[in-house]
Structure formats: C-alpha cells, structure tokens
Design an enzyme around this catalytic site. Sequence first.
Site, PDB file in Angstrom:
ATOM      1  N   GLY A 113       2.215  -6.827   2.672  1.00 35.97           N
ATOM      2  CA  GLY A 113       1.342  -7.652   2.008  1.00 35.97           C
ATOM      3  C   GLY A 113       1.882  -8.850   1.442  1.00 35.97           C
ATOM      4  O   GLY A 113       1.362  -9.892   1.643  1.00 35.97           O
ATOM      5  N   GLU A 171       4.179  -9.188  -5.119  1.00 37.14           N
ATOM      6  CA  GLU A 171       3.106  -8.634  -4.353  1.00 37.14           C
ATOM      7  C   GLU A 171       2.161  -9.646  -4.194  1.00 37.14           C
ATOM      8  O   GLU A 171       2.106 -10.581  -4.719  1.00 37.14           O
ATOM      9  CB  GLU A 171       2.422  -7.346  -5.304  1.00 37.14           C
ATOM     10  CG  GLU A 171       3.049  -5.890  -5.210  1.00 37.14           C
ATOM     11  CD  GLU A 171       2.440  -5.508  -3.891  1.00 37.14           C
ATOM     12  OE1 GLU A 171       2.079  -6.213  -2.842  1.00 37.14           O
ATOM     13  OE2 GLU A 171       2.107  -4.331  -3.770  1.00 37.14           O
ATOM     14  N   ASP A 172       1.230  -9.054  -3.094  1.00 38.46           N
ATOM     15  CA  ASP A 172       0.132 -10.071  -2.809  1.00 38.46           C
ATOM     16  C   ASP A 172      -0.879  -9.759  -3.757  1.00 38.46           C
ATOM     17  O   ASP A 172      -1.612 -10.744  -3.965  1.00 38.46           O
ATOM     18  CB  ASP A 172      -0.275  -9.926  -1.189  1.00 38.46           C
ATOM     19  CG  ASP A 172      -0.484  -8.500  -0.870  1.00 38.46           C
ATOM     20  OD1 ASP A 172      -0.200  -7.421  -1.710  1.00 38.46           O
ATOM     21  OD2 ASP A 172      -1.291  -8.199   0.015  1.00 38.46           O
ATOM     22  N   ASP A 187      -4.083  -4.617  -7.857  1.00 38.07           N
ATOM     23  CA  ASP A 187      -5.457  -4.145  -7.799  1.00 38.07           C
ATOM     24  C   ASP A 187      -5.777  -2.980  -8.513  1.00 38.07           C
ATOM     25  O   ASP A 187      -5.841  -3.278  -9.943  1.00 38.07           O
ATOM     26  CB  ASP A 187      -5.874  -3.624  -6.070  1.00 38.07           C
ATOM     27  CG  ASP A 187      -7.285  -3.415  -5.777  1.00 38.07           C
ATOM     28  OD1 ASP A 187      -8.082  -3.675  -6.692  1.00 38.07           O
ATOM     29  OD2 ASP A 187      -7.364  -3.041  -4.782  1.00 38.07           O
ATOM     30  N   LYS A 234      -6.502  -8.668  -9.837  1.00 29.53           N
ATOM     31  CA  LYS A 234      -7.994  -8.489  -9.632  1.00 29.53           C
ATOM     32  C   LYS A 234      -8.184  -7.232 -10.793  1.00 29.53           C
ATOM     33  O   LYS A 234      -8.511  -5.872 -10.536  1.00 29.53           O
ATOM     34  CB  LYS A 234      -8.240  -7.564  -8.204  1.00 29.53           C
ATOM     35  CG  LYS A 234      -9.737  -7.683  -7.646  1.00 29.53           C
ATOM     36  CD  LYS A 234     -10.237  -6.679  -6.790  1.00 29.53           C
ATOM     37  CE  LYS A 234     -10.016  -7.489  -5.391  1.00 29.53           C
ATOM     38  NZ  LYS A 234     -10.435  -6.660  -4.132  1.00 29.53           N
ATOM     39  N   VAL A 285     -11.128  -9.606  -0.522  1.00 27.87           N
ATOM     40  CA  VAL A 285     -10.313 -10.820   0.052  1.00 27.87           C
ATOM     41  C   VAL A 285      -9.124 -10.680   0.879  1.00 27.87           C
ATOM     42  O   VAL A 285      -8.686  -9.407   0.844  1.00 27.87           O
ATOM     43  CB  VAL A 285      -9.465 -11.419  -1.579  1.00 27.87           C
ATOM     44  CG1 VAL A 285     -10.550 -11.978  -2.629  1.00 27.87           C
ATOM     45  CG2 VAL A 285      -8.745 -10.363  -2.155  1.00 27.87           C
ATOM     46  N   ASP A 303      -4.822  -7.932   3.990  1.00 33.13           N
ATOM     47  CA  ASP A 303      -5.371  -7.501   5.558  1.00 33.13           C
ATOM     48  C   ASP A 303      -6.698  -6.880   5.236  1.00 33.13           C
ATOM     49  O   ASP A 303      -6.985  -6.437   4.167  1.00 33.13           O
ATOM     50  CB  ASP A 303      -4.414  -6.791   6.273  1.00 33.13           C
ATOM     51  CG  ASP A 303      -4.234  -5.488   5.743  1.00 33.13           C
ATOM     52  OD1 ASP A 303      -4.028  -5.194   4.308  1.00 33.13           O
ATOM     53  OD2 ASP A 303      -4.528  -4.262   6.259  1.00 33.13           O
TER      54      ASP A 303
HETATM   55  C1  PRP Z   1      -1.986  -3.387  -0.662  1.00 37.00           C
HETATM   56  C2  PRP Z   1      -1.282  -4.498  -1.542  1.00 37.00           C
HETATM   57  C3  PRP Z   1      -0.550  -3.974  -2.645  1.00 37.00           C
HETATM   58  C4  PRP Z   1      -1.461  -2.743  -3.046  1.00 37.00           C
HETATM   59  C5  PRP Z   1      -2.121  -3.103  -4.192  1.00 37.00           C
HETATM   60  O1  PRP Z   1      -1.222  -2.572  -0.052  1.00 37.00           O
HETATM   61  O2  PRP Z   1      -0.358  -5.289  -0.489  1.00 37.00           O
HETATM   62  O3  PRP Z   1       0.613  -3.430  -2.068  1.00 37.00           O
HETATM   63  O4  PRP Z   1      -2.148  -2.453  -1.924  1.00 37.00           O
HETATM   64  O5  PRP Z   1      -3.199  -2.044  -4.497  1.00 37.00           O
HETATM   65  P1  PRP Z   1      -2.949  -1.167  -5.880  1.00 37.00           P
HETATM   66  O6  PRP Z   1      -2.843  -2.086  -7.057  1.00 37.00           O
HETATM   67  O7  PRP Z   1      -4.533  -0.601  -5.944  1.00 37.00           O
HETATM   68  O8  PRP Z   1      -1.991  -0.247  -5.667  1.00 37.00           O
HETATM   69  P2  PRP Z   1      -1.521  -1.941   1.595  1.00 37.00           P
HETATM   70  O9  PRP Z   1      -1.236  -0.342   0.834  1.00 37.00           O
HETATM   71  O10 PRP Z   1      -2.928  -2.125   1.689  1.00 37.00           O
HETATM   72  O11 PRP Z   1      -0.300  -2.061   2.308  1.00 37.00           O
HETATM   73  P3  PRP Z   1       0.088  -3.640   2.923  1.00 37.00           P
HETATM   74  O12 PRP Z   1       1.066  -3.967   2.005  1.00 37.00           O
HETATM   75  O13 PRP Z   1       0.952  -3.072   4.194  1.00 37.00           O
HETATM   76  O14 PRP Z   1      -1.101  -4.480   3.294  1.00 37.00           O
END
Ligand code: PRP
Length: 179
Positions: free
Chosen positions: A44, A99-100, A103, A131, A153, A159
């Site tokens: 991400g 990080e993107d 959450d 968030k 989002v 994604d």
């Molecule tokens: C997403 C995002 C962060 C994580 C945040 O990754 O890129 O790494 O979730 O969520 P959290 O704070 O609840 O841990 P994902 O596992 O969807 O993989 P990606 O980076 O390949 O999109």
Amino acid sequence: MMEEDMKAILYTKEEVAARIQAMGEQLTRDYQGELPLVVGVLRGSFIFMADLVRSIQTPLELDFVAASSYGSWAVSTGTVEMRLDLEKEIIGRHVLLVEDILDTGRTLSKLVTELKKRHPASLKLCVLLDKPERRVTEIEADYVGFTVPDEFVVGCGLDFNQKYRQLPYIGILKPSIYQ
Ligand code: PRP
C-alpha cells in the site's frame, strides 16, 4: 470509469500532492544530516512513498518490508506477519516507516515491535492517512497526511481487492461495490 465507483472524493489529486509536499519539507528539516533509512511497507505505501521521497531534499536511503494481515477488511483476525524483511541492519540508523494508512494499528504495532529489537537510533512513523476511530492498539504516527473518517477509502496506494490503488486522489468507495 473507476470514478463512478466513488461515493465521494475525499481529497483531490492536488490536495494530496500539496499535503505530501508539505510533509516532505517538514521531513527535510527534521532529518537534516541524518541520512535516514526510509522504509516502505508494501504494498500500500509504494505510491505515497514515491511521492514523499521526491519531496525530501536531504540525502536518504530506501528499503521495504512487507506485512500481511489475515481476515477481511471489516473483520481482521488481528494476526500480522512480517513477510519481507529489510536488506540491511538498522542498528544506530534513523528509520522512518512509511505507510498508506494507520487503521487498527496492528500492522505498524507489529513492525515497530520487530524493528525496535534491532536498536535503531530512532524509529518514526509517517502515514498518508490516519483513521483513529478504528484503532485497537495504542499507536500514533509522528507524521500524518490526513485524518480520515471511518469510511472505505481507496486510491494513492489504498485498495479494495487489489483494485483502485492507482487513483491519484483519495476516494470513498460506494458501499454497493464492497457489500
Ligand atoms: C493495509 C495498509 C496497512 C494496513 C493498515 O495493508 O496498507 O498496511 O492495512 O491496517 P491496520 O492499521 O489495521 O493494520 P493490507 O494488509 O491491506 O495490504 P496492502 O498494503 O498490500 O494493501
């Protein structure tokens, strides 16, 4: 068109670019002369990371880690695993994790715990989106692009089922797409 799948545009391409530029200027000041290791969390972070480092005007090095969480977007099992490790040692280095989105906080909490064991000189967190309503661990980022509501989002690396990452804006997905 992917834009038809959006309920709203939360931040336009121009707003995102301006915010990342300002973050880069702040990081340029904060890391002057420290040769930070900027670490992107795949997948991400890759778009934000690319924009961010191009707005940082002090020398830096790059590396990547990957973490995977199990469970669906809505109901995470809370298990996070480090799937790709850094290439080099970070003892004594100034590390900036990028990080993107922050959450629930599970991903960054796990990575911070792992990386702190290696005794970096400093370890800071830089996220495009925060968030806070979803947080289940006690973790805050040092640098935040935008604080966002608890909506689905996408864009700028974020994604849904691996899609929408390339959108240059932050959009809120229509519930009919993911329900
Ligand atoms: C997403 C995002 C962060 C994580 C945040 O990754 O890129 O790494 O979730 O969520 P959290 O704070 O609840 O841990 P994902 O596992 O969807 O993989 P990606 O980076 O390949 O999109």
